[in-house]
Design a protein around this motif. Structure first.
Motif, PDB file in Angstrom:
ATOM      1  N   THR A 153      -1.644   0.153  13.633  1.00 20.58           N
ATOM      2  CA  THR A 153      -2.915   0.958  13.902  1.00 20.58           C
ATOM      3  C   THR A 153      -3.815   0.422  12.801  1.00 20.58           C
ATOM      4  O   THR A 153      -5.004   0.683  12.872  1.00 20.58           O
ATOM      5  CB  THR A 153      -2.496   2.279  13.306  1.00 20.58           C
ATOM      6  N   SER A 154      -3.466  -0.375  11.782  1.00 18.78           N
ATOM      7  CA  SER A 154      -4.674  -0.762  10.913  1.00 18.78           C
ATOM      8  C   SER A 154      -5.737  -1.654  11.285  1.00 18.78           C
ATOM      9  O   SER A 154      -6.969  -1.518  10.975  1.00 18.78           O
ATOM     10  CB  SER A 154      -4.115  -1.647   9.603  1.00 18.78           C
ATOM     11  N   ALA A 200       1.304  -4.154   9.046  1.00 19.20           N
ATOM     12  CA  ALA A 200       2.274  -3.262   8.860  1.00 19.20           C
ATOM     13  C   ALA A 200       1.689  -1.805   8.291  1.00 19.20           C
ATOM     14  O   ALA A 200       2.646  -0.800   8.199  1.00 19.20           O
ATOM     15  CB  ALA A 200       3.273  -3.783   8.072  1.00 19.20           C
ATOM     16  N   ILE A 201       0.514  -1.880   7.751  1.00 22.09           N
ATOM     17  CA  ILE A 201       0.124  -0.630   6.951  1.00 22.09           C
ATOM     18  C   ILE A 201       0.058   0.536   7.886  1.00 22.09           C
ATOM     19  O   ILE A 201      -0.499   0.677   9.244  1.00 22.09           O
ATOM     20  CB  ILE A 201      -1.127  -0.849   6.285  1.00 22.09           C
ATOM     21  N   PRO A 202       0.622   1.607   7.676  1.00 23.84           N
ATOM     22  CA  PRO A 202       0.342   2.747   8.594  1.00 23.84           C
ATOM     23  C   PRO A 202      -1.047   3.774   8.263  1.00 23.84           C
ATOM     24  O   PRO A 202      -1.392   3.781   7.056  1.00 23.84           O
ATOM     25  CB  PRO A 202       1.501   3.776   8.274  1.00 23.84           C
ATOM     26  N   SER A 203      -1.608   3.976   9.273  1.00 24.40           N
ATOM     27  CA  SER A 203      -2.898   4.586   8.932  1.00 24.40           C
ATOM     28  C   SER A 203      -2.916   5.971   8.651  1.00 24.40           C
ATOM     29  O   SER A 203      -3.887   6.884   8.380  1.00 24.40           O
ATOM     30  CB  SER A 203      -4.121   4.303  10.086  1.00 24.40           C
ATOM     31  N   SER A 204      -1.645   6.625   8.828  1.00 32.43           N
ATOM     32  CA  SER A 204      -1.329   7.952   8.639  1.00 32.43           C
ATOM     33  C   SER A 204      -0.004   8.204   8.182  1.00 32.43           C
ATOM     34  O   SER A 204       0.750   7.393   8.027  1.00 32.43           O
ATOM     35  CB  SER A 204      -1.811   8.775   9.900  1.00 32.43           C
ATOM     36  N   THR A 230       0.877  -1.241   0.146  1.00 30.19           N
ATOM     37  CA  THR A 230      -0.145  -0.065  -0.044  1.00 30.19           C
ATOM     38  C   THR A 230       0.867   1.220   0.031  1.00 30.19           C
ATOM     39  O   THR A 230       2.052   1.099   0.409  1.00 30.19           O
ATOM     40  CB  THR A 230      -1.118   0.144   1.329  1.00 30.19           C
ATOM     41  N   ILE A 231       0.288   2.394  -0.562  1.00 29.59           N
ATOM     42  CA  ILE A 231       0.839   3.650  -0.259  1.00 29.59           C
ATOM     43  C   ILE A 231      -0.165   4.715   0.332  1.00 29.59           C
ATOM     44  O   ILE A 231      -1.132   4.934  -0.155  1.00 29.59           O
ATOM     45  CB  ILE A 231       1.152   4.122  -1.799  1.00 29.59           C
ATOM     46  N   THR A 232       0.157   4.939   1.355  1.00 28.78           N
ATOM     47  CA  THR A 232      -0.688   5.947   2.247  1.00 28.78           C
ATOM     48  C   THR A 232      -0.028   7.381   2.147  1.00 28.78           C
ATOM     49  O   THR A 232       1.122   7.664   2.210  1.00 28.78           O
ATOM     50  CB  THR A 232      -0.330   5.731   3.893  1.00 28.78           C
ATOM     51  N   THR A 238      -7.183  10.583  16.802  1.00 31.32           N
ATOM     52  CA  THR A 238      -6.042  10.897  16.137  1.00 31.32           C
ATOM     53  C   THR A 238      -4.435  10.569  16.635  1.00 31.32           C
ATOM     54  O   THR A 238      -3.712  10.219  16.046  1.00 31.32           O
ATOM     55  CB  THR A 238      -5.932  12.436  16.081  1.00 31.32           C
ATOM     56  N   LEU A 239      -4.595  10.654  17.968  1.00 32.57           N
ATOM     57  CA  LEU A 239      -3.342   9.985  18.663  1.00 32.57           C
ATOM     58  C   LEU A 239      -3.217   8.630  18.523  1.00 32.57           C
ATOM     59  O   LEU A 239      -1.947   8.116  18.173  1.00 32.57           O
ATOM     60  CB  LEU A 239      -3.588  10.198  20.077  1.00 32.57           C
ATOM     61  N   LYS A 240      -4.176   7.669  18.366  1.00 35.95           N
ATOM     62  CA  LYS A 240      -3.994   6.293  17.884  1.00 35.95           C
ATOM     63  C   LYS A 240      -3.622   6.130  16.627  1.00 35.95           C
ATOM     64  O   LYS A 240      -2.893   5.228  16.387  1.00 35.95           O
ATOM     65  CB  LYS A 240      -5.300   5.470  18.199  1.00 35.95           C
ATOM     66  N   PHE A 241      -4.108   6.930  15.451  1.00 38.72           N
ATOM     67  CA  PHE A 241      -3.857   6.844  14.379  1.00 38.72           C
ATOM     68  C   PHE A 241      -2.233   7.270  14.008  1.00 38.72           C
ATOM     69  O   PHE A 241      -1.705   6.634  13.109  1.00 38.72           O
ATOM     70  CB  PHE A 241      -4.572   7.586  13.322  1.00 38.72           C
ATOM     71  N   SER A 242      -1.893   8.189  14.861  1.00 40.11           N
ATOM     72  CA  SER A 242      -0.489   8.528  14.820  1.00 40.11           C
ATOM     73  C   SER A 242       0.550   7.670  15.232  1.00 40.11           C
ATOM     74  O   SER A 242       1.829   8.109  14.879  1.00 40.11           O
ATOM     75  CB  SER A 242      -0.350  10.195  15.218  1.00 40.11           C
ATOM     76  N   ALA A 243       0.469   6.703  15.838  1.00 41.82           N
ATOM     77  CA  ALA A 243       1.420   5.760  16.405  1.00 41.82           C
ATOM     78  C   ALA A 243       2.257   5.364  15.450  1.00 41.82           C
ATOM     79  O   ALA A 243       1.752   4.795  14.171  1.00 41.82           O
ATOM     80  CB  ALA A 243       0.666   4.788  17.293  1.00 41.82           C
TER      81      ALA A 243
END
Length: 548
Positions: free
Chosen positions: A230-231, A422-426, A50-52, A220-225
């Motif tokens: 986070t996925s 492993a996908i970052p959510s942000s 994926t590309i975030t 937002t704090l959770k997604f920024s980890a």
């Protein structure tokens, strides 16, 4: 432009690395895509899951360019169906900013109060004098916000409410504070009177909004980890936010907040309101949590008001997506060990020369084994979905450790889960690199070459990161091969010891040695892998020769 890769090692530890910090020729999508493609090529990365990116239109073009590039290399998974993932934090920022517009006047008055105490040391001291008079901290202060970052505005409002009493007292007894709000300031090239000081109604509106934003701030704090996956939490957080927005829209006690929630709902629906427009990996991250599986999807969509037929359609579509990924990985990564048909066919042929009936039975046996094996592989997803749940109330449960311990049970599905987790959510991890770059390119090092800046940023990030492990368990064939080589080496070295007679042989633990040549003067040893190394002493001289 910053490129950050996220991956998991063989021990299921999450890692992220900055691999590029470079200038781009323009902000066009194709130019960004070319720069990204060149970076991945330099690193030898040809497979991208994926590309975030954020929601800039140029990034859509960059992802399309990368999809074409990966397709040309025949490494594009499922025709790029899941390649593009939008930054969750950026979407939350857009949603909340639409709500802020409705309360801009109330918030602007409080912001001007905070600007006052930050405008000079004397004004900060005056604010602290009033704070002491109100029996508050003598070092009182309120953080200044960044108008383009709603979470900074949230922290500013949260801090300002603690000193609401102080600001209200200054509004009627501090001449400097009163004079500040009589001044004019330039807004869009027009001089207007400064907004404020805030009235009771402004404080109440802003307070209600802060309480409403608490859930968004926590999400937002959770997604920024960056050190935890986070996925798996994206779906549940989105459901919780949507439920909260809809509840506020139906609450008639505060018409202002109803309007705020309605504006936010419109933006929410644009990006996350429809199942069809959302990247399905958001749902799969939740399904691959053994505490949730498909049942959490059904419960969540039920709470959002979806009918039973629509719920069933969504669940079937999610299972279909999971099976697509499973089949894709099965074609690449193998899976359950295959039956050696050649050996069975040879045995069958030997029997078939004498008895035709037996030969036919053997053929049927081979076919049955092949059919059973095919069913076993294709049903690995169904096996996971029908296996017992883990308790969702357990606080000791660790998702990555669970999958690490069940790799042998789900050999292919675990590979899918590893990549999804492993996908970052942000894109916060990449944006943080610009803060690091600012510390490197300071006024004393402003003439550094861009390549040197990139080297410093990447090196600093890699040195601070944890080490990763790519250890892979050997297959049965490899273990058997190493065992045969060790036995051969042991026999060969025993023969050498007997033939050397009085020569002294020194032995210590090392890798398995394979004898490749023997002479009266020395023994040459090729180190391949294993446990032993020998040095032959002859006439006071040591012969210890091997090649790695």
């Amino acid at each position: 432009m910053v490129v950050t890769i996220h991956f998991m090692d063989s021990d299921w530890n999450l890692h992220k690395r900055i691999i590029s910090f470079t200038k781009i020729t323009s902000h066009k999508g194709i130019d960004i895509g070319k720069t990204l493609d060149a970076c991945l090529t330099d690193w030898g990365i040809h497979k991208v899951f994926t590309i975030t990116v954020d929601n800039a239109s140029a990034n859509d073009g960059a992802v399309e360019y990368m999809a074409q590039s990966l397709k040309a290399m025949n490494t594009l998974m499922l025709d790029g169906k899941y390649l593009h993932l939008r930054c969750a934090c950026h979407i939350l920022n857009l949603i909340v900013k639409d709500g802020l517009k409705e309360l801009s006047a109330s918030i602007e008055g409080i912001r001007n109060c905070v600007k006052f105490i930050h405008s000079s040391p004397a004004r900060l001291d005056k604010f602290r004098e009033f704070a002491i008079a109100c029996r508050m901290d003598k070092m009182a202060n309120v953080p200044m916000d960044v108008p383009t970052r709603w979470n900074a505005t949230y922290k500013m409002l949260e801090g300002a409410f603690k000193y609401r009493q102080v600001f209200e007292k200054m509004a009627y007894s501090c001449e400097v504070f009163q004079a500040y709000f009589l001044e004019e300031e330039k807004v869009k090239k027009v001089m207007v009177k400064r907004v404020g000081p805030p009235k009771d109604d402004d404080w109440e509106k802003a307070l209600a909004f802060v309480h409403f934003l608490k859930k968004f701030y926590d999400a937002t704090l959770k997604f920024s980890a960056t050190k935890t996956c986070t996925s798996p939490i994206i779906f549940l957080e989105l459901v919780a936010l949507q439920v909260q927005i809809e509840a506020k829209m139906k609450d008639p006690r505060n018409p202002t907040m109803q309007r705020v929630a309605s504006l936010m709902k419109l933006k929410f629906d644009k990006y996350w309101g429809s199942f069809d427009v959302v990247n399905k990996l958001i749902f799969l991250g939740n399904v691959l949590d053994p505490r949730m599986k498909l049942q959490m999807l059904q419960i969540s969509f039920g709470n959002l008001g979806g009918d039973a037929r629509k719920q069933d359609e969504i669940v079937k579509e999610v299972v279909k997506c999971l099976n697509e990924l499973y089949n894709e990985y099965k074609g690449v990564g193998g899976g359950v060990s295959q039956i050696d048909e050649d050996e069975i066919d040879d045995e069958v042929a030997q029997i078939g020369d004498d008895v035709d009936v037996t030969f036919q039975l053997m053929q049927q046996l081979v076919q049955k084994r092949k059919d059973e094996q095919s069913v076993e592989i294709s049903n690995e997803v169904d096996k996971y979905l029908t296996d017992p749940f883990e308790s969702p109330l357990s606080k000791q449960f660790n998702l990555l450790n669970w999958w690490k311990g069940n790799q042998t049970r789900y050999p292919i599905l675990s590979q899918v889960a590893k990549d999804i987790f492993a996908i970052p959510s942000s894109t916060v991890a990449s944006e943080n690199a610009f803060s690091l770059g600012k510390r490197i390119v300071d006024p004393f090092r402003s003439s550094l070459h861009p390549k040197m800046v990139e080297a410093l940023v990447c090196t600093s990030d890699w040195l601070r990161a944890d080490e990763f492990s790519f250890y892979k368990e050997p297959t049965d064939d490899e273990v058997e091969f190493y065992k045969e080589m060790e036995d051969m080496t042991t026999l060969a070295l025993d023969d050498i010891e007997c033939s050397l007679g009085s020569r002294m042989v020194l032995t210590h633990r090392a890798k398995v040695g394979v004898v490749i040549g023997i002479s009266s003067a020395s023994v040459q040893i090729l180190i391949c892998s294993g446990k032993r190394k020998r040095a032959i002493m002859d006439g006071g001289r040591a012969y210890d020769r091997w090649w790695h």
